[in-house]
Design a protein around this motif. Structure first.
Motif, PDB file in Angstrom:
ATOM      1  N   SER A   2       0.408  -0.981  -0.115  1.00  0.00           N
ATOM      2  CA  SER A   2      -0.390   0.264  -0.092  1.00  0.00           C
ATOM      3  C   SER A   2       0.566   1.346  -0.045  1.00  0.00           C
ATOM      4  O   SER A   2       2.049   1.233   0.413  1.00  0.00           O
ATOM      5  CB  SER A   2      -1.061  -0.335   1.364  1.00  0.00           C
ATOM      6  OG  SER A   2      -1.280   1.161   0.968  1.00  0.00           O
ATOM      7  N   LEU A   4       0.167   3.957   1.221  1.00  0.00           N
ATOM      8  CA  LEU A   4      -0.476   4.266   2.630  1.00  0.00           C
ATOM      9  C   LEU A   4       1.222   3.911   3.760  1.00  0.00           C
ATOM     10  O   LEU A   4       1.012   4.444   4.694  1.00  0.00           O
ATOM     11  CB  LEU A   4      -1.910   4.477   3.588  1.00  0.00           C
ATOM     12  CG  LEU A   4      -2.785   5.198   2.565  1.00  0.00           C
ATOM     13  CD1 LEU A   4      -4.079   4.501   2.548  1.00  0.00           C
ATOM     14  CD2 LEU A   4      -2.608   6.833   3.305  1.00  0.00           C
ATOM     15  N   VAL A   9      -1.605  10.188   9.091  1.00  0.00           N
ATOM     16  CA  VAL A   9      -2.876  10.558   9.120  1.00  0.00           C
ATOM     17  C   VAL A   9      -4.051  10.552  10.461  1.00  0.00           C
ATOM     18  O   VAL A   9      -3.930   9.750  11.455  1.00  0.00           O
ATOM     19  CB  VAL A   9      -4.130   9.039   8.111  1.00  0.00           C
ATOM     20  CG1 VAL A   9      -5.271   9.748   8.182  1.00  0.00           C
ATOM     21  CG2 VAL A   9      -3.536   9.157   6.905  1.00  0.00           C
ATOM     22  N   LEU A  22     -12.870   5.155   9.388  1.00  0.00           N
ATOM     23  CA  LEU A  22     -12.030   5.541   8.301  1.00  0.00           C
ATOM     24  C   LEU A  22     -10.486   5.496   9.166  1.00  0.00           C
ATOM     25  O   LEU A  22      -9.848   5.016   8.532  1.00  0.00           O
ATOM     26  CB  LEU A  22     -12.231   6.439   8.513  1.00  0.00           C
ATOM     27  CG  LEU A  22     -13.593   7.274   6.849  1.00  0.00           C
ATOM     28  CD1 LEU A  22     -13.179   8.489   7.153  1.00  0.00           C
ATOM     29  CD2 LEU A  22     -12.872   6.857   5.592  1.00  0.00           C
ATOM     30  N   LYS A  25      -9.648   1.698   8.525  1.00  0.00           N
ATOM     31  CA  LYS A  25      -9.693   1.195   6.930  1.00  0.00           C
ATOM     32  C   LYS A  25      -8.223   1.895   6.787  1.00  0.00           C
ATOM     33  O   LYS A  25      -6.795   1.552   5.987  1.00  0.00           O
ATOM     34  CB  LYS A  25     -10.740   2.090   6.447  1.00  0.00           C
ATOM     35  CG  LYS A  25     -11.651   1.458   6.117  1.00  0.00           C
ATOM     36  CD  LYS A  25     -12.653   2.444   5.125  1.00  0.00           C
ATOM     37  CE  LYS A  25     -14.187   2.051   5.169  1.00  0.00           C
ATOM     38  NZ  LYS A  25     -14.618   0.731   5.340  1.00  0.00           N
ATOM     39  N   PHE A  26      -7.148   3.232   7.179  1.00  0.00           N
ATOM     40  CA  PHE A  26      -6.207   3.904   7.301  1.00  0.00           C
ATOM     41  C   PHE A  26      -5.516   2.714   7.610  1.00  0.00           C
ATOM     42  O   PHE A  26      -4.000   2.575   7.192  1.00  0.00           O
ATOM     43  CB  PHE A  26      -6.923   5.311   7.396  1.00  0.00           C
ATOM     44  CG  PHE A  26      -6.104   6.268   6.568  1.00  0.00           C
ATOM     45  CD1 PHE A  26      -5.566   6.514   5.510  1.00  0.00           C
ATOM     46  CD2 PHE A  26      -7.877   6.760   7.000  1.00  0.00           C
ATOM     47  CE1 PHE A  26      -5.975   7.379   4.630  1.00  0.00           C
ATOM     48  CE2 PHE A  26      -8.279   7.745   5.883  1.00  0.00           C
ATOM     49  CZ  PHE A  26      -7.850   8.194   4.775  1.00  0.00           C
ATOM     50  N   CYS A  29      -4.682  -0.227   5.908  1.00  0.00           N
ATOM     51  CA  CYS A  29      -3.295   0.197   4.531  1.00  0.00           C
ATOM     52  C   CYS A  29      -1.940   0.770   5.665  1.00  0.00           C
ATOM     53  O   CYS A  29      -1.470   0.721   4.511  1.00  0.00           O
ATOM     54  CB  CYS A  29      -3.909   0.976   4.448  1.00  0.00           C
ATOM     55  SG  CYS A  29      -5.716  -0.201   2.885  1.00  0.00           S
ATOM     56  N   SER A  31      -1.107   2.995   7.404  1.00  0.00           N
ATOM     57  CA  SER A  31      -0.980   3.891   8.200  1.00  0.00           C
ATOM     58  C   SER A  31      -0.860   4.169   9.849  1.00  0.00           C
ATOM     59  O   SER A  31      -1.225   3.258  10.366  1.00  0.00           O
ATOM     60  CB  SER A  31      -2.356   5.506   7.418  1.00  0.00           C
ATOM     61  OG  SER A  31      -2.293   5.391   6.143  1.00  0.00           O
ATOM     62  N   VAL A  33      -2.589   6.589  12.205  1.00  0.00           N
ATOM     63  CA  VAL A  33      -4.332   6.814  12.619  1.00  0.00           C
ATOM     64  C   VAL A  33      -3.882   7.613  14.234  1.00  0.00           C
ATOM     65  O   VAL A  33      -3.983   7.140  14.858  1.00  0.00           O
ATOM     66  CB  VAL A  33      -5.075   5.635  12.215  1.00  0.00           C
ATOM     67  CG1 VAL A  33      -6.125   6.570  12.438  1.00  0.00           C
ATOM     68  CG2 VAL A  33      -5.152   5.207  11.134  1.00  0.00           C
ATOM     69  N   ALA A 267     -10.134   3.964   1.586  1.00  0.00           N
ATOM     70  CA  ALA A 267      -8.250   4.765   1.671  1.00  0.00           C
ATOM     71  C   ALA A 267      -7.665   5.001   1.386  1.00  0.00           C
ATOM     72  O   ALA A 267      -6.669   7.007   1.091  1.00  0.00           O
ATOM     73  CB  ALA A 267      -7.665   4.042   3.785  1.00  0.00           C
ATOM     74  N   GLU A 268      -7.422   4.321   1.186  1.00  0.00           N
ATOM     75  CA  GLU A 268      -6.286   4.877  -0.220  1.00  0.00           C
ATOM     76  C   GLU A 268      -6.923   5.326  -1.948  1.00  0.00           C
ATOM     77  O   GLU A 268      -6.193   6.653  -2.976  1.00  0.00           O
ATOM     78  CB  GLU A 268      -5.882   3.110  -1.301  1.00  0.00           C
ATOM     79  CG  GLU A 268      -5.460   2.182  -0.423  1.00  0.00           C
ATOM     80  CD  GLU A 268      -3.773   1.929  -1.031  1.00  0.00           C
ATOM     81  OE1 GLU A 268      -3.610   3.145  -1.457  1.00  0.00           O
ATOM     82  OE2 GLU A 268      -3.115   1.297  -0.202  1.00  0.00           O
ATOM     83  N   TYR A 271      -6.881   9.571  -0.153  1.00  0.00           N
ATOM     84  CA  TYR A 271      -5.100   9.703  -0.322  1.00  0.00           C
ATOM     85  C   TYR A 271      -4.863  10.254  -1.312  1.00  0.00           C
ATOM     86  O   TYR A 271      -3.803  11.347  -1.062  1.00  0.00           O
ATOM     87  CB  TYR A 271      -3.908   8.131   0.287  1.00  0.00           C
ATOM     88  CG  TYR A 271      -3.218   9.024   0.699  1.00  0.00           C
ATOM     89  CD1 TYR A 271      -2.793   9.768   1.151  1.00  0.00           C
ATOM     90  CD2 TYR A 271      -2.103   8.675  -0.427  1.00  0.00           C
ATOM     91  CE1 TYR A 271      -1.338  10.111   1.606  1.00  0.00           C
ATOM     92  CE2 TYR A 271      -0.709   8.803  -0.403  1.00  0.00           C
ATOM     93  CZ  TYR A 271      -0.210   9.895   0.756  1.00  0.00           C
ATOM     94  OH  TYR A 271       1.144   9.416   0.846  1.00  0.00           O
TER      95      TYR A 271
END
Length: 364
Positions: A2, A4, A9, A22, A25-26, A29, A31, A33, A267-268, A271
């Motif tokens: 990913s 990310l 984020v 969210l 989801k981030f 991937c 991130s 968060v 999320a992708e 971004y």
């Protein structure tokens, strides 16, 4: 791998289920968060997806301090992307000049958001694009019955059906023809007017007017309407519309519950909107996906459409809050409800109104 992975984020509006979803989801991937929230309780602090939460000033009471607090977090934590979720997006947009030196921000300028949030300006804008809209006026001029509602409002808390002659509403209200058919909500992500993610779902079970169960549907005419509006407006970011009988009632230029119909790939896409790396085709939800706000379904859903239908939806839908491996937010939602109830008692306002008391933006 990913794109990310290794990014940081910052998500605002941590009291909301969409913020929690969210965040997951981030995190899925890759991130890191972070979550910022102005209320004393939020859904995200006990989630395994969230590295840290930050209490920030209430945006509609201290907008400058709110923007500066977010900018401070972004600078200290090396934030790559700030994603607003709820109505605090208007206050984030108000502070873009403070925030953008430190991170990318997935929010349009405030004046553009105003024209979408306003129930009067939005209809006029869509009409100018050549799109069908319900008959909407400021003042008199509609046949009975019709609906009146504030130009800036949320959750249909002040919507009123007019069935007898009465004085025309003032300029802070709009009157709109009464539509009574099929209700459909959409959630989309756009990049410079290009549709890059889209979901539609029919309103079925509700709590205080808000939908609490979500199942994707195909509605080609509505998707065409959304696609044309986005192309004409050149909008970038998250945006949602409410339709009855295929006509748009209002626009929410922010995240809404439609995100629950997507997996981590959303999320992708978000971004990508900020960085310019976009999918070849719009992202769409799995047609078999079913989601719900479990506590709301238990508390409000029973009796709305019969026991058999309620039980089937409850059995087939995944709860948005308490998910396998991340049950902490279930307890957090009780904290949010408790604090909202206390404020409701103190202010003598409904709980749904109290849920947004410090983030509401009414065109100021």
């Amino acid at each position: 791998m990913s794109r990310l992975r290794g990014t940081t984020v910052l998500i605002t509006g941590g009291r909301a289920p969409v913020a929690l979803d969210l965040a997951r989801k981030f995190a899925a991937c890759g991130s890191r968060v972070l979550v910022a929230e102005s209320a004393p309780a939020d859904l995200c602090r006990r989630s395994k997806a969230v590295a840290a939460t930050f209490r920030v000033p209430p945006p509609n009471r201290a907008p400058v301090a709110f923007a500066e607090a977010l900018a401070g977090i972004a600078k200290r934590e090396a934030v790559d992307l700030l994603v607003p979720t709820c109505e605090e997006i208007f206050w984030v947009a108000r502070g873009l000049d403070v925030l953008e030196p430190h991170c990318r921000v997935l929010a349009e300028p405030l004046e553009r958001l105003r024209g979408l949030h306003s129930k009067w300006e939005f209809v006029r804008q869509a009409e100018a694009f050549g799109l069908p809209v319900p008959r909407t006026v400021r003042g008199a001029g509609l046949r009975l019955p019709y609906v009146v509602k504030p130009v800036f409002s949320r959750f249909a808390t002040k919507v009123r059906v007019v069935t007898a002659e009465e004085p025309a509403p003032d300029e802070a209200w709009v009157a709109q023809e009464l539509l009574t058919g099929r209700q459909v909500c959409t959630y989309s992500v756009a990049a410079a007017g290009r549709l890059v993610a889209h979901a539609a779902y029919e309103v079925e079970f509700t709590a205080s007017g808000a939908c609490v169960n979500f199942a994707p549907i195909d509605d080609h005419p509505i998707e065409q309407w959304v696609t044309k509006f986005l192309e004409k407006s050149g909008f970038t970011g998250q945006i949602a519309f409410d339709f009855i009988d295929g006509l748009p009632l209002e626009c929410n230029p922010r995240a809404t519950s439609g995100i629950h119909l997507f997996g981590p790939e959303l999320a992708e896409v978000l971004y990508g909107c900020a960085t310019g790396v976009l999918p070849g085709q719009p992202l769409r939800p799995d047609p078999e996906r079913r989601a719900m706000l479990g506590l709301a379904m238990l508390g409000f859903g029973l009796g709305q459409h019969g026991l058999a239908r309620w039980w089937r939806v409850l059995r087939e839908s995944a709860d948005v809050i308490a998910v396998p491996g991340d049950r902490g937010p279930f307890r957090s939602q009780l904290d949010v409800l408790w604090h909202t109830w206390l404020r409701s008692l103190w202010t003598r306002r409904s709980m749904i109104e109290c849920s947004t008391y410090d983030i509401e933006w009414d065109g100021r």
